[in-house]
Design a protein around this motif. Structure first.
Motif, PDB file in Angstrom:
ATOM      1  N   VAL A  46      61.326  47.572 -28.003  1.00  0.00           N
ATOM      2  CA  VAL A  46      60.897  46.847 -26.799  1.00  0.00           C
ATOM      3  C   VAL A  46      61.447  45.417 -26.828  1.00  0.00           C
ATOM      4  CG1 VAL A  46      58.905  45.925 -25.547  1.00  0.00           C
ATOM      5  CG2 VAL A  46      58.835  48.242 -26.483  1.00  0.00           C
ATOM      6  N   ILE A  47      61.321  44.751 -27.973  1.00  0.00           N
ATOM      7  CA  ILE A  47      61.783  43.368 -28.093  1.00  0.00           C
ATOM      8  C   ILE A  47      63.308  43.300 -28.054  1.00  0.00           C
ATOM      9  CG2 ILE A  47      61.866  41.370 -29.645  1.00  0.00           C
ATOM     10  CD1 ILE A  47      59.018  42.180 -30.570  1.00  0.00           C
ATOM     11  N   VAL A  48      63.970  44.201 -28.764  1.00  0.00           N
ATOM     12  CA  VAL A  48      65.439  44.210 -28.798  1.00  0.00           C
ATOM     13  C   VAL A  48      66.014  44.381 -27.399  1.00  0.00           C
ATOM     14  CG1 VAL A  48      67.442  45.585 -29.495  1.00  0.00           C
ATOM     15  CG2 VAL A  48      65.690  44.993 -31.179  1.00  0.00           C
ATOM     16  N   PHE A  49      65.533  45.394 -26.673  1.00  0.00           N
ATOM     17  CA  PHE A  49      66.119  45.665 -25.364  1.00  0.00           C
ATOM     18  C   PHE A  49      65.597  44.715 -24.291  1.00  0.00           C
ATOM     19  CE2 PHE A  49      66.982  49.514 -27.771  1.00  0.00           C
ATOM     20  CZ  PHE A  49      68.359  49.616 -27.529  1.00  0.00           C
ATOM     21  N   ASP A  50      64.487  44.044 -24.566  1.00  0.00           N
ATOM     22  CA  ASP A  50      64.067  42.954 -23.692  1.00  0.00           C
ATOM     23  C   ASP A  50      65.091  41.821 -23.740  1.00  0.00           C
ATOM     24  OD1 ASP A  50      62.005  41.362 -22.117  1.00  0.00           O
ATOM     25  OD2 ASP A  50      62.175  40.120 -23.910  1.00  0.00           O
ATOM     26  N   VAL A  51      65.602  41.522 -24.933  1.00  0.00           N
ATOM     27  CA  VAL A  51      66.629  40.479 -25.066  1.00  0.00           C
ATOM     28  C   VAL A  51      67.909  40.906 -24.353  1.00  0.00           C
ATOM     29  CG1 VAL A  51      68.106  39.243 -26.694  1.00  0.00           C
ATOM     30  CG2 VAL A  51      65.677  39.547 -27.202  1.00  0.00           C
ATOM     31  N   LEU A  52      68.301  42.172 -24.517  1.00  0.00           N
ATOM     32  CA  LEU A  52      69.496  42.641 -23.822  1.00  0.00           C
ATOM     33  C   LEU A  52      69.295  42.591 -22.310  1.00  0.00           C
ATOM     34  CD1 LEU A  52      72.306  43.832 -23.799  1.00  0.00           C
ATOM     35  CD2 LEU A  52      71.305  46.102 -24.185  1.00  0.00           C
ATOM     36  N   ASN A  53      68.124  42.947 -21.843  1.00  0.00           N
ATOM     37  CA  ASN A  53      67.816  42.878 -20.420  1.00  0.00           C
ATOM     38  C   ASN A  53      67.964  41.444 -19.900  1.00  0.00           C
ATOM     39  OD1 ASN A  53      66.692  43.639 -17.821  1.00  0.00           O
ATOM     40  ND2 ASN A  53      64.715  42.879 -18.525  1.00  0.00           N
ATOM     41  N   ARG A  54      67.459  40.474 -20.658  1.00  0.00           N
ATOM     42  CA  ARG A  54      67.573  39.064 -20.259  1.00  0.00           C
ATOM     43  C   ARG A  54      69.042  38.641 -20.216  1.00  0.00           C
ATOM     44  NH1 ARG A  54      62.503  35.940 -21.472  1.00  0.00           N
ATOM     45  NH2 ARG A  54      60.935  37.478 -22.079  1.00  0.00           N
ATOM     46  N   LEU A  55      69.813  39.086 -21.210  1.00  0.00           N
ATOM     47  CA  LEU A  55      71.229  38.730 -21.255  1.00  0.00           C
ATOM     48  C   LEU A  55      71.977  39.332 -20.065  1.00  0.00           C
ATOM     49  CD1 LEU A  55      73.702  37.539 -22.742  1.00  0.00           C
ATOM     50  CD2 LEU A  55      73.823  39.694 -24.029  1.00  0.00           C
ATOM     51  N   LEU A  56      71.748  40.598 -19.788  1.00  0.00           N
ATOM     52  CA  LEU A  56      72.423  41.256 -18.665  1.00  0.00           C
ATOM     53  C   LEU A  56      72.092  40.566 -17.347  1.00  0.00           C
ATOM     54  CD1 LEU A  56      71.850  45.009 -19.644  1.00  0.00           C
ATOM     55  CD2 LEU A  56      74.020  43.759 -19.744  1.00  0.00           C
ATOM     56  N   ARG A  57      70.843  40.188 -17.176  1.00  0.00           N
ATOM     57  CA  ARG A  57      70.442  39.524 -15.932  1.00  0.00           C
ATOM     58  C   ARG A  57      71.078  38.146 -15.807  1.00  0.00           C
ATOM     59  NH1 ARG A  57      66.450  42.299 -13.288  1.00  0.00           N
ATOM     60  NH2 ARG A  57      65.652  44.068 -14.484  1.00  0.00           N
ATOM     61  N   HIS A  58      71.253  37.473 -16.935  1.00  0.00           N
ATOM     62  CA  HIS A  58      71.925  36.177 -16.887  1.00  0.00           C
ATOM     63  C   HIS A  58      73.396  36.336 -16.494  1.00  0.00           C
ATOM     64  CE1 HIS A  58      73.389  32.193 -17.975  1.00  0.00           C
ATOM     65  NE2 HIS A  58      74.337  32.797 -18.680  1.00  0.00           N
ATOM     66  N   VAL A  59      74.062  37.317 -17.080  1.00  0.00           N
ATOM     67  CA  VAL A  59      75.501  37.482 -16.853  1.00  0.00           C
ATOM     68  C   VAL A  59      75.795  38.081 -15.484  1.00  0.00           C
ATOM     69  CG1 VAL A  59      77.587  38.673 -17.664  1.00  0.00           C
ATOM     70  CG2 VAL A  59      76.000  37.651 -19.321  1.00  0.00           C
ATOM     71  N   TYR A  60      75.009  39.090 -15.062  1.00  0.00           N
ATOM     72  CA  TYR A  60      75.335  39.812 -13.830  1.00  0.00           C
ATOM     73  C   TYR A  60      74.424  39.467 -12.650  1.00  0.00           C
ATOM     74  CZ  TYR A  60      78.291  42.480 -16.950  1.00  0.00           C
ATOM     75  OH  TYR A  60      79.258  42.825 -17.849  1.00  0.00           O
ATOM     76  N   GLY A  61      73.306  38.785 -12.923  1.00  0.00           N
ATOM     77  CA  GLY A  61      72.382  38.419 -11.850  1.00  0.00           C
ATOM     78  C   GLY A  61      71.197  39.357 -11.788  1.00  0.00           C
ATOM     79  N   ASP A  62      70.026  38.797 -11.537  1.00  0.00           N
ATOM     80  CA  ASP A  62      68.781  39.573 -11.486  1.00  0.00           C
ATOM     81  C   ASP A  62      68.876  40.772 -10.553  1.00  0.00           C
ATOM     82  OD1 ASP A  62      66.862  38.818 -13.246  1.00  0.00           O
ATOM     83  OD2 ASP A  62      65.917  37.350 -11.943  1.00  0.00           O
ATOM     84  N   ALA A  63      69.458  40.559  -9.388  1.00  0.00           N
ATOM     85  CA  ALA A  63      69.485  41.600  -8.366  1.00  0.00           C
ATOM     86  C   ALA A  63      70.440  42.736  -8.712  1.00  0.00           C
ATOM     87  CB  ALA A  63      69.876  40.989  -7.023  1.00  0.00           C
ATOM     88  N   HIS A  64      71.234  42.571  -9.756  1.00  0.00           N
ATOM     89  CA  HIS A  64      72.274  43.557 -10.059  1.00  0.00           C
ATOM     90  C   HIS A  64      72.023  44.329 -11.347  1.00  0.00           C
ATOM     91  CE1 HIS A  64      74.341  41.818  -6.734  1.00  0.00           C
ATOM     92  NE2 HIS A  64      74.456  40.646  -7.325  1.00  0.00           N
ATOM     93  N   VAL A  65      70.806  44.248 -11.876  1.00  0.00           N
ATOM     94  CA  VAL A  65      70.460  44.957 -13.104  1.00  0.00           C
ATOM     95  C   VAL A  65      69.217  45.804 -12.863  1.00  0.00           C
ATOM     96  CG1 VAL A  65      69.742  44.739 -15.515  1.00  0.00           C
ATOM     97  CG2 VAL A  65      71.449  43.161 -14.586  1.00  0.00           C
ATOM     98  N   THR A  66      69.260  47.062 -13.272  1.00  0.00           N
ATOM     99  CA  THR A  66      68.106  47.949 -13.200  1.00  0.00           C
ATOM    100  C   THR A  66      67.788  48.439 -14.606  1.00  0.00           C
ATOM    101  OG1 THR A  66      68.753  48.710 -10.996  1.00  0.00           O
ATOM    102  CG2 THR A  66      67.124  50.033 -12.172  1.00  0.00           C
ATOM    103  N   TYR A  67      66.557  48.176 -15.030  1.00  0.00           N
ATOM    104  CA  TYR A  67      66.113  48.534 -16.382  1.00  0.00           C
ATOM    105  C   TYR A  67      64.964  49.520 -16.260  1.00  0.00           C
ATOM    106  CZ  TYR A  67      63.940  47.673 -21.029  1.00  0.00           C
ATOM    107  OH  TYR A  67      63.384  47.800 -22.271  1.00  0.00           O
ATOM    108  N   VAL A  68      65.113  50.697 -16.886  1.00  0.00           N
ATOM    109  CA  VAL A  68      64.088  51.740 -16.856  1.00  0.00           C
ATOM    110  C   VAL A  68      63.612  52.020 -18.278  1.00  0.00           C
ATOM    111  CG1 VAL A  68      63.584  54.151 -16.252  1.00  0.00           C
ATOM    112  CG2 VAL A  68      65.169  52.812 -14.832  1.00  0.00           C
ATOM    113  N   ARG A  69      62.289  52.058 -18.461  1.00  0.00           N
ATOM    114  CA  ARG A  69      61.707  52.471 -19.749  1.00  0.00           C
ATOM    115  C   ARG A  69      60.533  53.400 -19.439  1.00  0.00           C
ATOM    116  NH1 ARG A  69      59.378  47.753 -22.261  1.00  0.00           N
ATOM    117  NH2 ARG A  69      57.420  48.427 -21.336  1.00  0.00           N
ATOM    118  N   ASN A  70      60.536  54.579 -20.000  1.00  0.00           N
ATOM    119  CA  ASN A  70      59.568  55.605 -19.609  1.00  0.00           C
ATOM    120  C   ASN A  70      58.303  55.612 -20.455  1.00  0.00           C
ATOM    121  OD1 ASN A  70      61.159  56.767 -21.870  1.00  0.00           O
ATOM    122  ND2 ASN A  70      59.801  58.507 -21.545  1.00  0.00           N
ATOM    123  N   PHE A  71      57.313  56.331 -19.958  1.00  0.00           N
ATOM    124  CA  PHE A  71      56.111  56.667 -20.720  1.00  0.00           C
ATOM    125  C   PHE A  71      56.035  58.191 -20.825  1.00  0.00           C
ATOM    126  CE2 PHE A  71      54.569  52.502 -19.129  1.00  0.00           C
ATOM    127  CZ  PHE A  71      54.144  51.957 -20.330  1.00  0.00           C
TER     128      PHE A  71
END
Length: 487
Positions: A46-71
């Motif tokens: 969760v923490i590792v991919f949270d950091v990657l999610n933040r990085l992707l949003r910084h580089v490509y923009g919030d509106a251009h990233v979709t992050y899915v994590r299931n239950f």
């Protein structure tokens, strides 16, 4: 634009990350099975991919990233827990799902864009299974549906294994309804006491692996297509998304099975372009297990007044592809560092997060296959510039509003009750507790230590005991009046 480099498990190489469509970057990460509290190891991906999610949003923009994590909310472990407790499955999964969300928020993780629950996507799973049967990649047998592993020639490529080697190297029990011992379950029958859904093969429930294939395809391909979000670039790679992540323990068989069923159902050569796996967690150099007595949950630590941001700091101090060793020394060092950061930035106002742009040095560290250790080193170098430290730390998930509020509450209670002499009072109590501990180590009777510590915790104090000594700090709910029992 920053070039992100990631170690791709699929190719076993470090590669430049090039999204299929830089206006629609898509990531799927396997989430928890919700039947109990999340243990410390569950927090690492969760923490590792949270950091990657933040990085992707910084580089490509919030509106251009979709992050899915299931239950995963349909599973035999959940069924067993319901049978043991006498509670309904729905009640258990609703409670444990919220526990997970609360605990992951405490460690500074942002919520993904989508958090699908398996039970909400049963029709999509049934449709995918029907398609696999029609294409002869799966077959029904005695109320089950099995995936025909040998029908997919690339099975084992992700983990670097061949089917024959897997059978030779392990005891694989062949159920009477299986054509091949390696065939895995897509659907299985349910009795009256077990959750089930109607299907062409009778009342039953899905196997574990099919849920992620169905939900990833639905949310990262079909749903954007219906909303006309997918560009021509993305449409040129149907049913394929950019990044699939999870713990190394999921590489085989879970991710291997996902790839097989997704590729066979969708007629593709790949499910995701990049596969990332974080290594496992240890405690004081040993595998965490209940039998060793070193198993604990995130909530256990939070109840022991270990701040969630300390857990996050310790996790990020080790590269995600290396085993993470949780030790009291690392915990103590993380607490001291974060306390220093708080002391330096306490009186500052954070900038508007929407307008904040992190320094390129920090981004470069994370773009280097998520070098979080280097990122933390960079933050520590900002102590001479408290405002920059505050804003960069917050961007990486530290010094949150809640941690700052807790700090303010604790200091207010501390100051109101003790005035300028508070530090001496708590230092004296720490000295007393340390003395009791030293005596207990000789007598092997820790009853007085436990009672003293319990009184401190009841007063809302944070107690940190290490080889270096004892430290007592006021917590957010600190009530000095309750310390009278120790005088």
């Amino acid at each position: 634009m920053t070039t992100i480099k990631l170690h791709n498990t699929k190719t076993r190489k470090r590669e430049d990350f090039t999204p299929i469509d830089d206006k629609n970057v898509r990531m799927y990460v396997c989430g928890p099975t919700v039947y109990d509290r999340a243990h410390l190891g569950n927090a690492r991906p969760v923490i590792v991919f949270d950091v990657l999610n933040r990085l992707l949003r910084h580089v490509y923009g919030d509106a251009h990233v979709t992050y899915v994590r299931n239950f995963t909310d349909v599973d035999d472990k959940i069924n067993a827990r319901a049978a043991e407790s006498g509670r309904s499955i729905g009640e258990i999964t609703a409670e444990t799902t919220q526990w997970f969300l609360d605990d992951m928020a405490a460690v500074g993780a942002l919520e993904p864009d989508h958090m699908p629950r398996a039970t909400a996507y049963i029709p999509q799973m049934v449709a995918m299974i029907e398609d696999l049967i029609a294409k002869e990649h799966a077959y029904p047998a005695e109320g089950h549906v099995l995936f025909r592993v040998r029908s997919y020639k690339n099975y084992g490529a992700l983990s670097g294994r061949s089917v024959d080697d897997m059978i030779a190297g392990a005891r694989v029990e062949k159920a009477p309804y299986k054509e091949d011992p390696m065939d895995f379950v897509l659907w299985k029958p349910s009795d009256d006491a077990t959750p089930g859904w109607d299907s062409p093969w009778g009342r039953g429930r899905p196997g574990w692996h099919i849920e992620c294939s169905a939900m990833a395809d639905e949310l990262l391909w079909k749903e954007p297509l219906r909303q006309d979000r997918l560009s021509d670039k993305a449409k040129s790679a149907p049913h394929v998304f950019d990044i699939h992540g999870g713990g190394l323990d999921l590489q085989f068989p879970h991710h291997e099975d996902e790839i097989a069923q997704s590729c066979c159902a969708n007629g593709t050569d790949e499910m995701a372009r990049y596969w990332l796996h974080n290594e496992m967690l240890q405690v004081e150099g040993k595998k965490m297990s209940k039998s060793l007595g070193n198993f604990f949950t995130v909530r256990d630590l939070l109840k022991q007044d270990v701040p969630g941001e300390v857990i996050r700091f310790v996790m990020l101090s080790t590269h995600y592809r290396k085993p993470m060793d949780w030790t009291e020394k690392k915990r103590d060092e993380a607490e001291k560092t974060l306390r220093k950061w708080m002391d330096l930035t306490r009186d500052l106002e954070p900038c508007d997060p929407a307008a904040f742009k992190p320094d390129q040095k920090l981004i470069d560290a994370l773009a280097d296959d998520l070098n979080t250790h280097l990122a933390l080193t960079y933050l520590n170098a900002l102590t001479a510039q408290p405002q920059k430290l505050l804003d960069h730390a917050r961007w990486l998930g530290f010094l949150s509003d809640k941690s700052r509020e807790d700090d303010a509450k604790a200091r207010a209670a501390y100051t109101t009750s003790f005035g300028s002499g508070g530090s001496e009072v708590l230092a004296s109590l720490a000295s007393q507790l340390d003395e009791l501990r030293q005596k207990a180590m000789e007598s092997k009777d820790f009853s007085q230590v436990d009672a003293f510590k319990a009184a401190l915790l009841d007063a809302g104090a944070e107690v940190r005991m290490s080889k270096q000594g004892v430290e007592i700090m006021p917590g957010p709910d600190f009530d000095p009046a309750k310390l009278d029992v120790l005088k």
